[in-house]
Scaffold this motif. Structure first.
Motif, PDB file in Angstrom:
ATOM      1  N   ARG A  76      -6.757 -55.136  46.474  1.00 32.05           N
ATOM      2  CA  ARG A  76      -7.690 -55.633  47.231  1.00 32.05           C
ATOM      3  C   ARG A  76      -7.740 -56.777  45.493  1.00 32.05           C
ATOM      4  O   ARG A  76      -8.023 -56.974  44.901  1.00 32.05           O
ATOM      5  CB  ARG A  76      -8.479 -54.935  45.933  1.00 32.05           C
ATOM      6  N   PRO A  77      -7.966 -57.600  46.409  1.00 32.03           N
ATOM      7  CA  PRO A  77      -7.521 -59.060  45.526  1.00 32.03           C
ATOM      8  C   PRO A  77      -8.932 -59.985  45.243  1.00 32.03           C
ATOM      9  O   PRO A  77      -9.547 -60.792  43.489  1.00 32.03           O
ATOM     10  CB  PRO A  77      -7.701 -60.661  46.650  1.00 32.03           C
ATOM     11  N   ASN A  78     -10.142 -59.165  46.009  1.00 35.39           N
ATOM     12  CA  ASN A  78     -11.735 -59.314  45.592  1.00 35.39           C
ATOM     13  C   ASN A  78     -11.393 -58.950  43.837  1.00 35.39           C
ATOM     14  O   ASN A  78     -12.694 -59.177  42.876  1.00 35.39           O
ATOM     15  CB  ASN A  78     -12.546 -59.093  46.202  1.00 35.39           C
ATOM     16  N   VAL A  79     -10.990 -57.616  43.040  1.00 36.91           N
ATOM     17  CA  VAL A  79     -11.330 -57.336  41.599  1.00 36.91           C
ATOM     18  C   VAL A  79     -10.082 -58.692  40.685  1.00 36.91           C
ATOM     19  O   VAL A  79     -11.067 -58.235  39.608  1.00 36.91           O
ATOM     20  CB  VAL A  79      -9.829 -55.858  42.142  1.00 36.91           C
ATOM     21  N   THR A  80      -9.832 -59.371  41.828  1.00 38.84           N
ATOM     22  CA  THR A  80      -9.135 -60.579  40.370  1.00 38.84           C
ATOM     23  C   THR A  80     -10.487 -61.331  39.908  1.00 38.84           C
ATOM     24  O   THR A  80     -10.862 -61.171  38.673  1.00 38.84           O
ATOM     25  CB  THR A  80      -8.389 -61.255  40.815  1.00 38.84           C
ATOM     26  N   ALA A  81     -11.396 -61.307  41.409  1.00 42.13           N
ATOM     27  CA  ALA A  81     -12.714 -62.028  40.337  1.00 42.13           C
ATOM     28  C   ALA A  81     -13.545 -61.506  39.791  1.00 42.13           C
ATOM     29  O   ALA A  81     -14.275 -61.207  38.770  1.00 42.13           O
ATOM     30  CB  ALA A  81     -13.549 -62.550  42.144  1.00 42.13           C
ATOM     31  N   ASP A  82     -13.751 -60.052  40.290  1.00 37.78           N
ATOM     32  CA  ASP A  82     -14.967 -58.629  40.155  1.00 37.78           C
ATOM     33  C   ASP A  82     -14.507 -58.866  38.590  1.00 37.78           C
ATOM     34  O   ASP A  82     -15.081 -58.969  37.122  1.00 37.78           O
ATOM     35  CB  ASP A  82     -15.113 -57.907  40.206  1.00 37.78           C
ATOM     36  N   ALA A  83     -12.919 -58.533  37.940  1.00 41.65           N
ATOM     37  CA  ALA A  83     -12.968 -58.222  36.718  1.00 41.65           C
ATOM     38  C   ALA A  83     -12.997 -59.259  35.708  1.00 41.65           C
ATOM     39  O   ALA A  83     -13.465 -58.618  34.717  1.00 41.65           O
ATOM     40  CB  ALA A  83     -11.203 -57.707  37.025  1.00 41.65           C
ATOM     41  N   ALA A  84     -12.474 -60.245  36.357  1.00 38.17           N
ATOM     42  CA  ALA A  84     -12.662 -61.553  35.066  1.00 38.17           C
ATOM     43  C   ALA A  84     -13.876 -61.942  34.563  1.00 38.17           C
ATOM     44  O   ALA A  84     -13.908 -62.100  33.695  1.00 38.17           O
ATOM     45  CB  ALA A  84     -12.508 -62.664  35.800  1.00 38.17           C
ATOM     46  N   GLY A  85     -15.155 -61.685  35.388  1.00 40.24           N
ATOM     47  CA  GLY A  85     -16.531 -61.944  35.370  1.00 40.24           C
ATOM     48  C   GLY A  85     -17.102 -61.014  34.393  1.00 40.24           C
ATOM     49  O   GLY A  85     -17.572 -61.058  33.432  1.00 40.24           O
TER      50      GLY A  85
END
Length: 426
Positions: free
Chosen positions: A128-137
């Motif tokens: 899941r590449p969207n985790v990169t943004a979610d986790a960072a935020g």
């Protein structure tokens, strides 16, 4: 090339230093970074989709299964969702520094609790590449530094998203090391990350059961986790069957590859003959295989549901997370039998009851031992975004520290604070 251990130690040291910078940052600065990240993602949507297309091509060539491909793929909608998630996190109250339960003691001091960051969070995820943004935020808003290790299958997507994250951080005056994405694909990096007690305060694994079992077994720092999602829908004999059909359709077929997708359907005997034919026809029409108990199969076959979509369940079906177009179906005596089945075979993730009986709904809420328990709605709502958390770092089925979707509050802890004015203990 730098040794993996040296590389990870360098990331750990940088993260620890960055965690001190982010912990003292004010809300305005954190929100500036979040909104800048979101703007960069919206601006670079085409670049993100192009990078993801490369990952998808490699994944298909490697023969990855449908469930992984579903989790890996980015679309215009999911890219917009990443940006929206960051914007929603920016709009949420900042938990850091919040003081609660402040009370005067007989001595005259005031005692309360202050919410504080955990420190450095290591996040390991697959596909899941969207985790990169979610986790960072989420890590940024909760005042934590993050070390992110995405799966090799999403390497290009993750790097493209990470560039947007770095731009947002630096634009708001933060060091880029507040969020670091591991750039090497060597699996030894994971082994180092989960044992760096001096630099990492908690690990959050997101992926298949095998990955999470390995992390939980080998980690030397605390882990927030769930192993799998065997979610249930129970149709009570006092259910509105039109609601039940609509909810089962969404809970099972909206997306197959997610941990909050329903994998087991329980139906009270009193309504099984009325409920199962229409539900079975709907599921078969959508290509879903039903693995049923003898009674469920008898009703479905008698109703003329497509025989090629019916199969006798075996014991392992009651605990399986299919992540595909398969569902286990069982007729049970009543709500007591349903709750026993769920508490015995479930994964303590998310379970739902469909009923018009208020008392039974309350019993289900109290007695089903899961992180999310739902009345008259789809299990697909068990999600940080849907719960108003902005996004989620993961789902926890543990009972200590955090449970269910883990958002901002789950990425903080509390410390005691004491306010006095020259007070001394007598």
């Amino acid at each position: 090339m730098m040794d993996v251990k040296d590389y990870m130690q360098t990331l750990g040291k940088q993260a620890r230093d960055a965690s001190r910078a982010i912990a003292r940052a004010d809300t305005h600065q954190k929100n500036r970074a979040l909104l800048a990240m979101a703007a960069a993602i919206r601006r670079d949507a085409a670049k993100l989709l192009e990078a993801n297309a490369r990952d998808m091509a490699h994944a298909r060539a490697a023969g990855y299964d449908t469930a992984l491909l579903d989790r890996l793929q980015l679309t215009d909608t999911t890219v917009a969702g990443m940006a929206e998630g960051l914007e929603q996190i920016a709009a949420l109250p900042d938990p850091v520094g919040e003081i609660s339960d402040l009370k005067y003691r007989p001595s005259g001091i005031q005692v309360g609790k202050m919410r504080v960051p955990l420190g450095v969070i290591g996040i390991i995820y697959e596909a899941r590449p969207n985790v990169t943004a979610d986790a960072a935020g989420l890590c940024l808003k909760s005042g934590n530094a993050a070390i992110l290790r995405g799966g090799s299958e999403a390497l290009h997507s993750n790097q493209a998203i990470a560039a947007c994250v770095r731009e947002g951080l630096e634009g708001a005056g933060f060091p880029a090391t507040v969020v670091q994405v591991i750039e090497i694909t060597d699996r030894a990096a994971v082994g180092e990350l989960i044992t760096m007690k001096d630099y990492v305060d908690v690990i959050v694994p997101r992926g298949g059961k095998g990955l999470i079992e390995r992390i939980a077994g080998e980690a030397r720092v605390p882990v927030i986790k769930h192993l799998h999602g065997n979610c249930h829908v129970y149709i009570d004999d006092r259910a509105d069957l039109a609601k039940a059909l609509k909810i089962v359709e969404n809970a099972k077929t909206q997306r197959y590859g997610t941990c909050n997708t329903t994998e087991s359907l329980l139906v009270a005997r009193g309504v099984a003959a009325a409920a199962l034919p229409e539900i079975g026809t709907m599921l078969a029409g959508k290509g879903v295989e039903m693995r049923g108990c003898p009674e469920a199969l008898g009703i479905l076959m008698g109703a003329g549901v497509a025989g090629d979509k019916l199969k006798a369940a075996v014991e392992s079906d009651w605990t399986e997370e299919y992540l595909g177009p398969i569902i286990a179906v069982k007729v049970v005596d009543d709500i007591d039998a349903a709750m026993i089945h769920i508490n015995t075979h479930g994964s303590q993730h998310t379970d739902a009851i469909i009923t018009e009986d208020y008392g039974r709904a309350r019993r289900f809420l109290r007695e089903v031992d899961s992180a999310s328990v739902i009345v008259n709605a789809s299990t697909r709502f068990a999600d940080g975004f849907e719960y108003g958390l902005g996004a989620e770092i993961g789902i926890s089925t543990d009972k200590i520290h955090a449970r269910g979707p883990v958002g901002l509050e789950g990425l903080t802890s509390q410390k005691w604070v004491v306010l006095g004015d020259g007070h001394v203990r007598g």
